[in-house]
Design an enzyme around this catalytic site. Structure first.
Site, mmCIF file in Angstrom:
data_model
loop_
_atom_site.group_PDB
_atom_site.id
_atom_site.type_symbol
_atom_site.label_atom_id
_atom_site.label_comp_id
_atom_site.label_asym_id
_atom_site.label_seq_id
_atom_site.Cartn_x
_atom_site.Cartn_y
_atom_site.Cartn_z
ATOM 1 N N HIS A 50 23.143 -2.148 25.699
ATOM 2 C CA HIS A 50 22.175 -1.063 25.574
ATOM 3 C C HIS A 50 22.374 -0.100 26.735
ATOM 4 O O HIS A 50 22.559 -0.519 27.864
ATOM 5 C CB HIS A 50 20.742 -1.614 25.579
ATOM 6 N N LYS A 78 7.419 0.571 19.607
ATOM 7 C CA LYS A 78 7.530 2.020 19.379
ATOM 8 C C LYS A 78 6.801 2.417 18.100
ATOM 9 O O LYS A 78 6.231 3.499 17.990
ATOM 10 C CB LYS A 78 9.009 2.400 19.289
#
Length: 883
Positions: free
Chosen positions: A138, A546
């Site tokens: 990531h 999120k």
């Protein structure tokens, strides 16, 4: 704590002084004076001096374009040095006790003191330990590899300086080396010029193995063995290695078109090459060390007359020759040359293990156990942990890519459009094809590029040596057909074994449906036969937070795990929960011990599989000593969670969590999805748009090139809010929900939950951590400098909300101030704030200048752009996480 912290402060001060000397030598006294003035103003501003705060703002606003970069670099580099010192102090004798391997001893003593646990039960729990750490690429590791290496060297200097017996001339030499390293760092560009390719990312992962894990894992096992022997009178078996490493680097193609089947094939070869390289170094040492003559008849029979004079060396030299031949063949393959496989090519761990273990057994039998348990034992354990593949690779792809591929196949065959079928029809088709002996894929068929890529990836898995691919992860999994589809595509590629396929449930709805999906799958006879009593399920933390906010997401994650544990237990299936956590709170990050003990009872019975992401890999595994510490923490947490599981929450607590979840989700979505001003505010108040210029990872920031917040990946979403210090994704909705429940007269119940339920207390602890890093005046300053006045009310509303949230969390936790239970971390944040604050102010100024230039249609000033990138890296270092 005071002694620990004063030692840290002393080292930070010393490193800062050396950096100051470096800046003075490079740029002159006037720049150092400017940096010092800003530092003193920042310190005074932090202490509450309003006049100095205003002077700090004015000073930074008035910097010329030529001064921007040196000032930004000075504070950014200081924070990297402070982090290096902190990492050292977490493992030094003066460091934080909780990070020391002694944690295992404390856990074992605690377990032995339980009246209902005996040594045999504890021993059984140790033997069933299973920890798989999945290293991911990531794009949150913002620090360049070359600088990470220099930080490791600086750490070594700190270790030498800590030695009270060091002679004056040695101290002088170490200080000279320290000055050289800090000067090298200063004169190195901290921002990459190009994005790393997926192969670059994989090489970064291999560097972590070589520089830290290779030594750290055997050291951890020695420590574990020592503590078990001391506390239980039990020695670890030679072949017992409870920890394994897997990687997503080169295998994770979800939303990353740069990771292709060819890239995965290349990374698999590269990983094997690196393994041969590292084992060759081990064998060189063993050839030198194992000069003994005495051997068992079994070993002498193995080496024959030719090797009888030095049997151990003879075997090691033969193994070295095989490793060298394997390495040469892999090098040729990596260059694209097609060579026949040489005799004795190493493809399986047993080929490494057998000669090494034969030597070990012979040495033990001949009274040379002290030699057997030296370098040879370390190498044997590396074979079990890393083996021929070095790190196994996960393949990850989004569910819709498999659906589209099957749709293309069924349309070509003229049997309908798979994509438009109902779930029941899809399942019927898939089960029929999975049971069929004829191939599904038509001959001489030319698929589209996207479908070819999906099929080629399955072919790579089929060709790879068994054991080098760990699992196939399906992101955005929603239905049983998503799992069956992958099994069918793997079957078509010729995979003749039960490849673990893990659905990843990552939105609020998908987490809520996870148990239903798995129940349906486990009711399919063919599927039950295939998985042979084992199932892996991945829980997504980033995207669910999120989607719904942290409070609703964390409760959905808990409930999904709880339901899956009970369903699999009932069905007699061993469940491995794979946790897709990030480093930041908004992506599920939490201190390892607290996070594991806050999971539902039984969640670690099948072992722990968890992602380690971006900058967290460096913080947790950047040095061998830190690796020992991190693995020890995981070990103690798993043992404790399995032997002293947390209590089942009361029904009333579950009802309160349901209530908190609904209110927090409504509040979160009310702002993020439904407030028309939110996206314009987000885009202007944070450096979200500018983050795309940072060459961090190989993966694009968005799943789709267009679209709003919903198309943005979780990492840049968190990264942006971390930069402006509002930290919004990590708290929005949670405090509002808690306040509502308090107003309904349930504060005492919330306090009981905080006291007696690890899940809830960990949630509050994570909120306190976020609140400690958030900063109202800095978030306000970003608004004043960057946001249109029409949007100021929204910013004020959010900051007021944050202020109220802090009050309610402190009231429930009965704390007088934030992080009261973790003074070391609180002190660490305060120490870094003095250096992070100027970077935040400077970043807002740079964003203002950069955007103004763009509005005026002028070419960007490279000095401004470069300084802006440095402030982003610096704030990330100050916050100790990015996304």
């Amino acid at each position: 704590m005071n002694e620990q912290y004063s030692a840290l402060r002393s080292n930070v001060s010393m490193l800062g002084k050396v950096l100051g000397e470096t800046i003075k030598d490079a740029l002159g006294e006037h720049i150092l004076d400017r940096v010092e003035t800003i530092r003193k103003l920042s310190k005074s501003s932090r202490a509450g001096n309003e006049a100095n705060r205003q002077e700090l703002l004015t000073t930074l606003q008035n910097l010329s374009n030529d001064e921007l970069l040196p000032v930004a670099r000075a504070f950014s580099q200081f924070l990297n040095l402070a982090n290096t010192a902190e990492q050292y102090h977490s493992i030094s004798p003066k460091g934080e006790a909780a990070s020391n391997p002694e944690v295992i001893a404390r856990t074992l003593r605690k377990l032995k003191n339980q009246p209902d646990l005996n040594d045999a039960t504890i021993k059984k729990a140790v033997e069933s330990l299973s920890l798989e750490l999945v290293l991911t690429a990531h794009p949150t590791e913002i620090t360049r590899r070359t600088l990470i290496h220099k930080m490791g060297e600086i750490n070594n200097c700190l270790k030498q300086l800590d030695n009270t017996d060091i002679a004056d001339y040695e101290r002088h030499q170490v200080m000279r080396r320290l000055r050289q390293l800090i000067a090298q760092s200063w004169h190195t560009d901290e921002i990459r010029k190009q994005r790393p390719s997926p192969v670059d990312e994989a090489k970064w992962g291999f560097a972590v193995v070589e520089n830290s894990l290779w030594q750290g894992v055997p050291n951890y096992l020695r420590e574990l063995n020592e503590q078990l022997e001391e506390n239980l009178g039990y020695k670890l078996p030679v072949d017992f290695v409870p920890v394994r490493f897997t990687s997503w680097m080169g295998g994770d193609r979800d939303g990353n078109p740069n990771v292709t089947a060819d890239i995965t094939r290349h990374v698999l070869l590269l990983s094997r090459w690196k393994a041969t390289d590292l084992f060759l170094k081990d064998i060189h040492v063993l050839v030198s060390e194992l000069s003994m003559v005495d051997a068992t008849p079994e070993l002498l029979a193995l080496v024959g007359e030719e090797g009888a004079s030095e049997p151990y060396r003879y075997l090691m030299k033969k193994l070295r020759a095989r490793l060298m031949a394997t390495q040469s063949w892999l090098e040729a393959r990596l260059k694209g040359e097609k060579l026949p496989k040489p005799d004795g090519l190493l493809t399986q761990n047993e080929q490494l293990w057998e000669p090494l273990y034969a030597c070990y057994q012979s040495l033990q039998a001949c009274g040379m156990g002290i030699i057997a348990n030296g370098e040879l034992l370390d190498t044997l354990r590396r074979v079990k942990c890393f083996g021929v593949p070095l790190v196994r690779i996960d393949i990850r792809q989004e569910s819709t890519r498999h659906t589209e591929a099957l749709g293309e196949i069924t349309r070509y065959l003229g049997i309908g459009d798979y994509e438009s079928w109902s779930e029941a029809d899809k399942q019927a088709f898939l089960i029929r094809e999975l049971n069929s002996k004829r191939p599904l894929l038509p001959r001489n068929w030319e698929p589209s590029n996207d479908t070819r890529e999906v099929l080629e990836t399955c072919k790579v898995i089929a060709e790879a040596p068994k054991g080098s691919i760990a699992a196939y992860v399906i992101s955005m999994a929603k239905t049983p057909s998503d799992v069956l589809a992958v099994h069918l595509l793997l079957k078509e590629a010729g995979i003749g074994f039960a490849m673990p396929v893990a659905p990843l449930f990552e939105t609020l709805d998908d987490l809520n449906n996870a148990d239903d999906v798995m129940t349906q799958l486990l009711n399919i006879d063919w599927y039950r036969g295939l998985i042979q009593g084992k199932q892996m399920v991945m829980i997504g933390y980033s995207d669910s937070a999120k989607d719904a906010g942290v409070m609703a997401a964390s409760w959905a994650q808990y409930q999904a795990q709880d339901a899956l544990i009970k369903t699999c237990e009932k069905a007699g299936i061993e469940l491995t929960l794979f946790h897709g956590r990030g480093g930041s709170i908004g992506r599920g990050g939490a201190p390892a011990h607290a996070a594991l003990l806050s999971q539902p009872p039984g969640s670690l019975k099948g072992g722990l599989r968890v992602t380690e992401q971006g900058e967290m890999i460096r913080f947790k595994y950047g040095l061998p000593e830190v690796t020992v510490s991190s693995l020890s923490l995981y070990t103690s947490a798993i043992l404790e969670a399995n032997l002293l599981p947390p209590p089942e929450p009361k029904d009333s607590w579950r009802h309160i969590m349901d209530e908190l979840s609904v209110i927090s989700c409504e509040t979160y979505r009310g702002y993020v999805r439904e407030n028309k001003d939110f996206v314009p505010y987000f885009r202007s108040a944070t450096p979200e748009q500018e983050l795309g210029k940072l060459p961090l990872g190989s993966r694009p920031a968005k799943r789709r090139p267009t679209g709003g917040v919903e198309s943005l990946r979780a990492i840049p979403w968190i990264f942006a809010w971390t930069q402006n210090r509002l930290m919004l994704p990590a708290w929005l909705g949670a405090g509002t929900a808690l306040q509502k429940v308090v107003e309904d007269g349930k504060q005492s119940e919330l306090e009981a939950m905080c006291r007696d339920w690890p899940f809830f207390s960990t949630r509050l602890g994570m909120l306190e951590m976020v609140f400690s890093k958030a900063d109202l005046w800095l978030a306000d300053y970003y608004d004043q400098r960057l946001v249109a006045k029409t949007l100021w009310p929204l910013g004020k509303e959010l900051r007021d909300l944050l202020e109220e949230d802090i009050k309610v969390v402190l009231a429930i936790a009965n704390d007088s101030h934030l992080m009261a239970d973790l003074p070391w971390i609180a002190e660490s944040i305060q120490l870094r704030n003095v250096y992070t604050d100027p970077l935040n102010v400077l970043q807002a100024e740079l964003l203002y200048r950069s955007r103004l230039t763009e509005e005026q249609g002028k070419s960007p000033d490279p000095r401004v752009e470069q300084a802006l990138m440095v402030t982003i890296a610096g704030v990330a270092a100050g916050m100790r996480n990015t996304g």
